[in-house]
Design an enzyme around this catalytic site. Structure first.
Site, PDB file in Angstrom:
ATOM      1  N   GLN A   1      25.666  18.692  76.667  1.00 43.63           N
ATOM      2  CA  GLN A   1      24.625  18.234  75.774  1.00 43.63           C
ATOM      3  C   GLN A   1      24.561  16.716  75.726  1.00 43.63           C
ATOM      4  OE1 GLN A   1      22.529  20.330  74.718  1.00 43.63           O
ATOM      5  NE2 GLN A   1      21.300  18.749  73.728  1.00 43.63           N
TER       6      GLN A   1
ATOM      7  N   GLU B   1      20.148  21.254  66.355  1.00 49.13           N
ATOM      8  CA  GLU B   1      19.208  21.868  67.299  1.00 49.13           C
ATOM      9  C   GLU B   1      19.884  23.062  67.988  1.00 49.13           C
ATOM     10  OE1 GLU B   1      18.495  19.444  70.693  1.00 49.13           O
ATOM     11  OE2 GLU B   1      16.669  20.487  71.293  1.00 49.13           O
ATOM     12  N   HIS B   2      21.099  22.815  68.505  1.00 45.81           N
ATOM     13  CA  HIS B   2      21.881  23.906  69.115  1.00 45.81           C
ATOM     14  C   HIS B   2      23.154  24.108  68.328  1.00 45.81           C
ATOM     15  CE1 HIS B   2      19.710  21.909  72.486  1.00 45.81           C
ATOM     16  NE2 HIS B   2      19.428  23.161  72.812  1.00 45.81           N
TER      17      HIS B   2
END
Ligand SMILES: *Cc1c(COP(=O)(O)O)cnc(C)c1O
Length: 795
Positions: free
Chosen positions: A261, A328-329
């Site tokens: 990420q 977001e994740h």
């Protein structure tokens, strides 16, 4: 502070410190960028295509002749990429398609209270613009993530913009999503072009897709210009990931996910939240080993500066932090992920367990990778087909629905002092009440017996939709079509009883013309006889149930009492003894022979016995609507013997002319004379006369008899076949073109046939015919269809 050299112990932090840790990297667009985007928007709006080319040269250093990519180049993209990539894209496409297809919501109409029907419908957004960033990596995965839901939502106009040169992978993915309008243009000017429209790029209603700061700022500004009427998918911010780990997590997996990420951009942010100090330390100690091998090391190092490892006391604290941050994740690498998941309220996309790296969601598992960032996950949803659609509410009220809700709305509107609102209800209510009053007044004038009448349930009334797609075996019509045509002059009234037709039917029946009255079907015969002979006050008619319903209906309409004598169960033999005991006040006895709906024929001798017994005091009507299917059973030859015998005939059944409306009354000439007084002046129209005449000529009579034989043959075949089916209880003997069948559960059969577009007649309303269906014999094909349908679905 850096993930590599600092572990945060959550419980040692004060409130401000905690807040600071969970804050996003400051994401300020500076004034220069804002102004420059503003200028770009202004210029593109004013100068259109020429400014697009200018900006491409200025920013991308590319001189573009044609903004639009040719169809040829799009379809050729498949030859310019290698097979492995092509297959990977296709696999991803099919997974993403499958998942997004499942997001389609079926339309449901809810009846809120009686008469109020509400529903939600979905319509695609008409014009969609997709932006795919270019630059260092070609984000063809984003083409799938935007193109597939747009395709499933059935958006009719989709355009795609991406900076030149557009990679073959992007073209290939776009082609899979059926996107044909692709423009090689990127940056804020591309967003401006889609928002305002230029000569070559059509204005769109909504812009989707990620981009650099200029693109993001352009989208933001477009979204704020009310007059542009262009909206955007969601506010954008840098990518982020949070991992919750417990003692069962694998530290190497954790590191790989954090780094995957972090490589998105130097402003990305990643977190590890764990209850295990050991895991925290292992991650910290080993992160450099994996980092060293990644080409985007420099970017990652920068984003790791915004990132943290946090050690907490228990899992609930992990949950708290995740909900506060709204990542977001969110990866939950814990044994008890179910418990954690059920307590997470804010996150874009969640990945469960050790075997669910975020990368699969980024590319190919099926879910979308366009997700709310920057804390927007607490209010925004991940991208789905609903982003490409509009919800529209639909409601429909019946008169009663409006009355049911009227006072609620009137009171609320009046209390809010919105009298216009309450008026729209009141005015309708008045209208309805006025109408109701009118109906009440009319009802006062209508005869009671008509108001309460249960009308004849015509087969055509019950299943009137799409009858051309259906196999209609519910009205005992002939399945065989004979074509007749007529072109007659119609300015004069017809003969009251056309001689030519009397002659023809007389020849067919071997009766004299004086013994025949032509009627509008046998139904009119039933009616005329009753009106001629029955006195409302004290006369009654008699018929035997179960039988044709028009005897009852006609009696009800004429306000004539009736007596029903049940036939003997299952043999359907007439209960003559019972009839004999109940003959006082009876004026007419209606027999249907062969009987509808049972199909049986009566014992002629017993009827003759009855004639002798009643000695001309009672009219006996024998309805021979189906007699052509067993012509030897006709009682026509008794007409000259018993002057109280009336026979009804029709062209509707064996002759295949139900649409013609032509029938006959056969009786002695005196009764015919009397009936002539009662019948309407010109019952037989000239076209009916013409066609009836044709149907009775020599050639057509032979055809009719052949058709009768065909149908009898089909009936035998069908009965034979049906007898093999174990859910059939009994098939009654039939002398007609229909069979009455008793099932163990006729509803299942009826519905199964109905679903297969085969319509038969339900007889459950009759006391003696529970679980019985009446099936008209159709063509051989139709007989096969009914049998195979039953066999396939029920055996
Ligand atoms: C169909 C039917 C009728 C009606 O015949 P039309 O000539 O079409 O009016 C009359 N009697 C019976 C028993 C029927 O089944």
């Amino acid at each position: 502070m850096n993930i590599i050299n600092n572990i945060i112990y959550w419980n040692n932090c004060n409130k401000d410190h905690k807040k600071k840790i969970l804050s996003r990297p400051i994401f300020l667009t500076d004034k220069i960028i804002k102004n420059s985007v503003k200028n770009i928007l202004k210029n593109v709006k004013k100068n259109g295509d020429s400014s697009l080319k200018k900006y491409s040269l200025l920013f991308d250093k590319i001189n573009i002749d044609n903004l639009q990519i040719s169809k040829e180049k799009i379809s050729n993209s498949q030859f310019n990429i290698n097979c492995d990539i092509k297959n990977a894209i296709k696999n991803a496409y099919s997974n993403i398609y499958k998942f997004h297809k499942s997001q389609i919501i079926k339309k449901k109409i809810i009846e809120i209270i009686p008469g109020i029907f509400c529903s939600q419908i979905f319509r695609p957004i008409s014009k969609i613009g997709l932006y795919i960033p270019g630059g260092t990596s070609s984000l063809f995965s984003t083409v799938l993530m935007l193109g597939i839901p747009a395709q499933i939502a059935l958006c009719p106009n989709i355009i795609l913009c991406s900076p030149a040169p557009i990679s073959n992978e992007i073209l290939f993915a776009a082609n899979l999503c059926n996107i044909k309008n692709i423009f090689q243009i990127g940056g804020a000017h591309a967003i401006a072009a889609m928002a305002f429209g230029t000569k070559s790029i059509n204005k769109v209603d909504k812009i989707f897709g990620p981009g650099n700061v200029y693109v993001t700022e352009a989208k933001r500004q477009i979204n704020n210009i009310l007059s542009s009427k262009t909206s955007i998918d969601m506010p954008a911010g840098p990518s982020e990931l949070m991992i919750i780990a417990d003692e069962l997590s694998n530290y190497e997996f954790i590191i790989s996910d954090l780094l995957s990420q972090a490589e998105h951009g130097s402003d990305s942010q990643v977190f590890l939240i764990t209850t295990e100090e050991k895991i925290a330390k292992l991650v910290q100690k080993n992160i450099s080993k994996q980092l060293e091998k990644l080409p985007k090391k420099n970017i990652i190092l920068k984003s790791l500066n915004n990132s943290h490892i946090i050690v907490v006391d228990n899992i609930d604290e992990c949950i708290n932090i995740a909900n506060m941050y709204a990542p977001e994740h969110l990866i939950i690498q814990c044994k008890n992920y179910k418990y954690i998941l059920s307590n997470i309220n804010n996150a874009g996309s969640i990945f469960l367990g050790n075997w669910t790296p975020e990368s699969v969601g980024d590319y190919a598992s099926g879910t979308n990778h366009v997700l709310p960032t920057y804390g927007y996950a607490s209010t925004y949803s991940c991208l789905s087909i609903s982003d490409f659609q509009k919800k529209i509410y639909v409601q429909k009220l019946t008169q009663n629905g409006l009355l049911n809700i009227s006072s609620t709305v009137e009171i609320m509107a009046k209390t809010e002092k919105l009298l216009g609102h309450s008026n729209s209800i009141t005015i309708r209510k008045k209208f309805i009440n006025k109408q109701k009053q009118k109906i009440k007044n009319i009802n006062k004038m209508i005869k009671k017996n008509i108001l309460n009448l249960i009308p004849y349930q015509s087969a055509r009334l019950l299943y009137k939709e799409n009858i051309n797609n259906k196999i209609l075996l519910n009205a005992n019509e002939s399945p065989i079509i004979s074509l007749f045509s007529t072109n007659k002059i119609l300015n004069r009234y017809p003969e009251q009883q056309p001689k030519t037709l009397l002659n023809a039917y007389s020849k067919y029946t071997n009766l004299n013309n004086e013994n025949i009255l032509i009627t509008r079907g046998a139904d009119e015969g039933i009616d005329i006889v009753m009106r001629t002979f029955c006195n409302q006050k004290d006369d009654q008619i008699l018929f035997c149930s179960p039988t044709y319903d028009m005897y009852r209906v006609t009696a009800n309409i004429l306000n004539i009492k009736y007596l029903i004598i049940s036939s003997k169960k299952n043999t359907w033999e007439i209960d003559f003894e019972n009839i004999q005991k109940n003959l006082s006040n009876i004026k007419i006895i209606y027999f249907c022979n062969p009987n509808n709906p049972t199909g049986n024929i009566f014992d002629k001798n017993k009827i003759i016995k009855l004639f002798k017994l009643i000695k001309n005091k009672i009219i006996i009507v024998i309805d021979e609507a189906y007699i052509e299917f067993c012509i030897d059973q006709t009682m026509i030859n008794l007409i000259n013997k018993y002057e109280n015998l009336i026979i009804l005939r029709t062209l509707s059944k064996a002759f295949g002319l139900a649409g013609l409306r032509c029938g006959f009354i056969l009786t002695n000439k005196y009764i015919i004379k009397i009936l002539c007084k009662v019948i309407a002046p010109y019952p037989i129209s000239i076209p009916v006369l013409d066609i009836a005449l044709q149907s009775l000529n020599k050639k057509n009579l032979i055809i009719m008899k052949n058709n009768v034989n065909k149908i009898i043959h089909n009936k035998k075949w069908l009965i034979n076949k049906l007898n093999n089916l174990k859910f059939i209880k009994y098939i009654f003997k039939s002398k007609t073109n229909f069979i009455l069948v008793k099932f163990y559960d006729s509803n299942i059969i009826f519905n199964t046939l109905n679903k297969n577009n085969i319509i038969v007649r339900d007889q459950n309303h009759e006391k003696l015919l529970k679980n019985c269906l009446r099936i008209t014999i159709g063509t051989f094909d139709e007989c096969k269809k009914i049998f195979f349908t039953l066999q396939k679905y029920l055996n």
